[in-house]
Design an enzyme around this catalytic site. Structure first.
Site, PDB file in Angstrom:
ATOM      1  N   GLU A 207       0.806  -1.227   0.000  1.00  0.00           N
ATOM      2  CA  GLU A 207       0.000   0.000   0.000  1.00  0.00           C
ATOM      3  C   GLU A 207       0.836   1.273   0.000  1.00  0.00           C
ATOM      4  O   GLU A 207       0.913   1.995   0.996  1.00  0.00           O
ATOM      5  CB  GLU A 207      -0.980   0.003   1.181  1.00  0.00           C
ATOM      6  CG  GLU A 207      -2.041  -1.060   1.055  1.00  0.00           C
ATOM      7  CD  GLU A 207      -3.303  -0.771   1.857  1.00  0.00           C
ATOM      8  OE1 GLU A 207      -3.355   0.251   2.557  1.00  0.00           O
ATOM      9  OE2 GLU A 207      -4.257  -1.572   1.747  1.00  0.00           O
ATOM     10  N   GLU A 408      -5.072  -8.455  -0.035  1.00  0.00           N
ATOM     11  CA  GLU A 408      -5.845  -8.225   1.191  1.00  0.00           C
ATOM     12  C   GLU A 408      -7.314  -8.014   0.836  1.00  0.00           C
ATOM     13  O   GLU A 408      -7.634  -7.392  -0.176  1.00  0.00           O
ATOM     14  CB  GLU A 408      -5.377  -6.962   1.943  1.00  0.00           C
ATOM     15  CG  GLU A 408      -4.084  -7.110   2.678  1.00  0.00           C
ATOM     16  CD  GLU A 408      -3.665  -5.849   3.427  1.00  0.00           C
ATOM     17  OE1 GLU A 408      -4.546  -5.051   3.821  1.00  0.00           O
ATOM     18  OE2 GLU A 408      -2.461  -5.668   3.606  1.00  0.00           O
TER      19      GLU A 408
HETATM   20  C1  PNW Z   1      -4.680  -1.944   4.979  1.00  0.00           C
HETATM   21  N1  PNW Z   1      -8.838   2.766   3.165  1.00  0.00           N
HETATM   22  O1  PNW Z   1      -4.833  -0.579   5.234  1.00  0.00           O
HETATM   23  C2  PNW Z   1      -3.309  -2.355   5.509  1.00  0.00           C
HETATM   24  O2  PNW Z   1      -2.491  -2.917   4.518  1.00  0.00           O
HETATM   25  C3  PNW Z   1      -3.365  -3.236   6.719  1.00  0.00           C
HETATM   26  O3  PNW Z   1      -2.160  -3.169   7.421  1.00  0.00           O
HETATM   27  C4  PNW Z   1      -4.558  -2.872   7.573  1.00  0.00           C
HETATM   28  O4  PNW Z   1      -4.580  -3.483   8.812  1.00  0.00           O
HETATM   29  C5  PNW Z   1      -5.786  -3.228   6.764  1.00  0.00           C
HETATM   30  O5  PNW Z   1      -5.760  -2.644   5.476  1.00  0.00           O
HETATM   31  C6  PNW Z   1      -7.100  -2.863   7.447  1.00  0.00           C
HETATM   32  O6  PNW Z   1      -7.198  -1.494   7.631  1.00  0.00           O
HETATM   33  C7  PNW Z   1      -5.887   0.180   4.725  1.00  0.00           C
HETATM   34  O7  PNW Z   1      -8.961   3.884   3.637  1.00  0.00           O
HETATM   35  C8  PNW Z   1      -5.964   1.499   5.138  1.00  0.00           C
HETATM   36  O8  PNW Z   1      -9.583   2.359   2.226  1.00  0.00           O
HETATM   37  C9  PNW Z   1      -6.922   2.347   4.627  1.00  0.00           C
HETATM   38  C10 PNW Z   1      -7.834   1.880   3.689  1.00  0.00           C
HETATM   39  C11 PNW Z   1      -7.773   0.558   3.271  1.00  0.00           C
HETATM   40  C12 PNW Z   1      -6.791  -0.284   3.789  1.00  0.00           C
END
Ligand code: PNW
Length: 502
Positions: A207, A408
């Site tokens: 990410e 994910e």
């Molecule tokens: C991911 N959004 O983060 C990360 O890769 C993980 O470490 C995290 O625990 C997981 O998703 C759950 O949050 C995200 O705003 C952060 O759409 C933000 C977003 C999506 C995924």
């Protein structure tokens, strides 16, 4: 479940029944129920050898933050600073996975997972970011991957899931400096050399968009009703737009340099790609015009990351918006950034936006997300499983991806242990069933998806939200470290065994 998918199954079932079973007449008994069920289930299956995986990351589960020679990471420092994390939680102990990894791998085996995506803590390997490696850090990942292989779970390693060595932050501002991109490549090459006999698949960076935008400026996420939410993260900088563009450039450059280093140092069979939360524009209606509009929007929305990594150039609109000389780059760097990949990994949680065609440039129009649009527990998580169809479809259609992993997908839920000791996460089961049905529809349409990693194998440290937002299919009691498989783990166990949505 969309109508088109249901309709397609019925057509296939009818065809299979007519050709294969030769049903003589409707009055004939026994009815060809078994044949129908067989045809139905084979139409709903994922491809053969599809990986059913679960995912985690180092800082979110390992704990042992200062053991066996590990250096401090930017997340150690950020979480140790009062006020940054909900309830002032931190990852010092987390799931204590560093010591309990055998039990955790056994739990993966128990739910029929065939792959595990974990991340390597850079400061365990190079406590100062560069220089002398720490053999005890490398040993941990050797023990972990040996255990996985012994249990028949394929290891997929992510090199960077945001826990940068603090030493590099202090020395040169982290990804603000090009030196960090070079240090990252050296670290990646070293890992491929050390773990190459055990790990065949590597994701460079997890990410880009999230860690760059939220760590170096603060991320604005669009919600229903025009609401925007702000997400900030380590190292907690507030850079200008122009400065941020240079940071993005260094991150994708680090990816490209690492791809080259991994190929140079790892065995010939080593495979490498990225794991990006590519922003997905979803067409409002499934017509060729809407689909084209969504593709154009997706390409533009990802100009600073996915698009440049797969095309080797920044879009005109992105450069115009960047203004003047930012980001500073050379043609040689663009070539490196777009080094050929073996696969692409995408983290898919939600549509970023919905679009319809427009006769005004740029040819599409983003529509507002309704205030009443349903969401999952996380503040940013608007719900629409159909994104699991369009996300891999876009990767194939726009960039010609030949191998795609969903790196994910999952959701947080308000899980509690019931009086009978079980955890009934019916909403997560609903979410997974909906998403995987859409993913299966994509594979049935010929989109080359080779595996799926559920986020997450266990409840864990959810960054600025601390331990409150539980994403696991296995519940963790953070006081006792007891693990309890949830209802969704039961669901995953059957789905993985049958290679289909159940
Ligand atoms: C991911 N959004 O983060 C990360 O890769 C993980 O470490 C995290 O625990 C997981 O998703 C759950 O949050 C995200 O705003 C952060 O759409 C933000 C977003 C999506 C995924």
């Amino acid at each position: 479940m969309p109508f088109s998918s249901t309709r397609r199954q019925f057509v296939k079932v009818a065809a299979a029944t007519a050709v294969g079973a030769m049903v003589p007449s409707l009055s004939c008994t026994p009815a060809p129920r078994k044949e129908i069920e067989k045809a139905q289930s084979s139409a709903r299956q994922f491809p053969k050898d599809f990986y059913w995986g679960v995912a985690t990351s180092s800082y979110q589960i390992e704990g042992a933050w200062n053991e066996d020679g590990k250096g401090e990471s930017i997340w150690d420092k950020f979480a140790h600073t009062p006020g940054n994390i909900k309830n002032n939680d931190n990852g010092d102990v987390a799931n204590d996975h560093y010591h309990r990894y055998k039990e955790d791998v056994a739990l993966m085996k128990d739910i029929n997972a065939t792959a595990y995506r974990f991340s390597i803590a850079w400061p365990r390997i190079f406590p100062q970011g560069t220089g002398t490696p720490n053999p005890k850090g490398v040993d941990f990942y050797k023990r972990l991957t040996d255990e996985l292989r012994a249990k028949g779970v394929e290891p997929f390693a992510t090199l960077y899931h945001w826990d940068l060595p603090q030493a590099l932050q202090d020395k040169n501002g982290g990804w603000v400096s090009k030196d960090t991109a070079k240090a990252f490549a050296d670290y990646g090459g070293y890992i491929a050399e050390q773990l190459g006999d055990r790990v065949k698949h590597y994701f460079t960076i997890n990410e880009f968009a999230t860690f760059v935008e939220s760590g170096y400026q603060g991320l604005e996420v669009k919600m229903g009703g025009g609401k925007k939410i702000h997400i900030g993260a380590a190292p907690g900088l507030r850079l200008s737009d122009a400065e941020l563009k240079q940071v993005r450039h260094h991150a994708v450059l680090g990816h490209g340099l690492a791809v080259q280093a991994i190929r140079a140092k790892g065995p010939a069979a080593t495979k490498v790609g990225f794991a990006e939360n590519t922003k997905m524009a979803v067409p409002v209606i499934d017509t060729p015009e809407h689909v084209k509009a969504a593709e154009a929007a997706t390409r533009e929305l990802n100009a600073g990351f996915t698009t440049v990594m797969l095309e080797g150039r920044y879009t005109d609109a992105y450069l115009a918006q960047a203004g003047g000389g930012t980001p500073k780059f050379t043609d040689e760097e663009l070539k490196t950034i777009a080094s050929p990949l073996d696969f692409v990994g995408i983290n898919v949680y939600r549509p970023s936006t919905y679009v319809e065609p427009s006769d005004q440039p740029p040819g599409y129009r983003e529509i507002p997300i309704n205030a009443s649009h349903p969401k999952m527990q996380s503040s940013w998580h608007i719900l629409d499983p159909v994104v699991m169809y369009w996300a891999p479809r876009n990767m194939q259609k726009i960039w010609g991806a030949k191998s795609i992993y969903i790196t994910e997908n999952g959701c947080a839920a308000s899980d509690v242990v019931a009086a009978d000791g079980r955890v009934y996460d019916s909403d997560r089961v609903m979410f997974l069933r909906g998403c995987l049905a859409e993913l299966q529809r994509a594979t049935a349409d010929g989109v080359p998806v080779d595996g799926y990693f559920l986020w997450s194998a266990q409840d864990n440290f959810e960054w600025i939200y601390g331990y409150g937002n539980r994403f696991g299919i296995i519940y963790v009691d953070f006081k006792t470290q007891k693990r309890i498989p949830k209802l969704s783990a039961d669901w995953f166990r059957v789905a993985a065994r049958q290679n289909m949505v159940v």
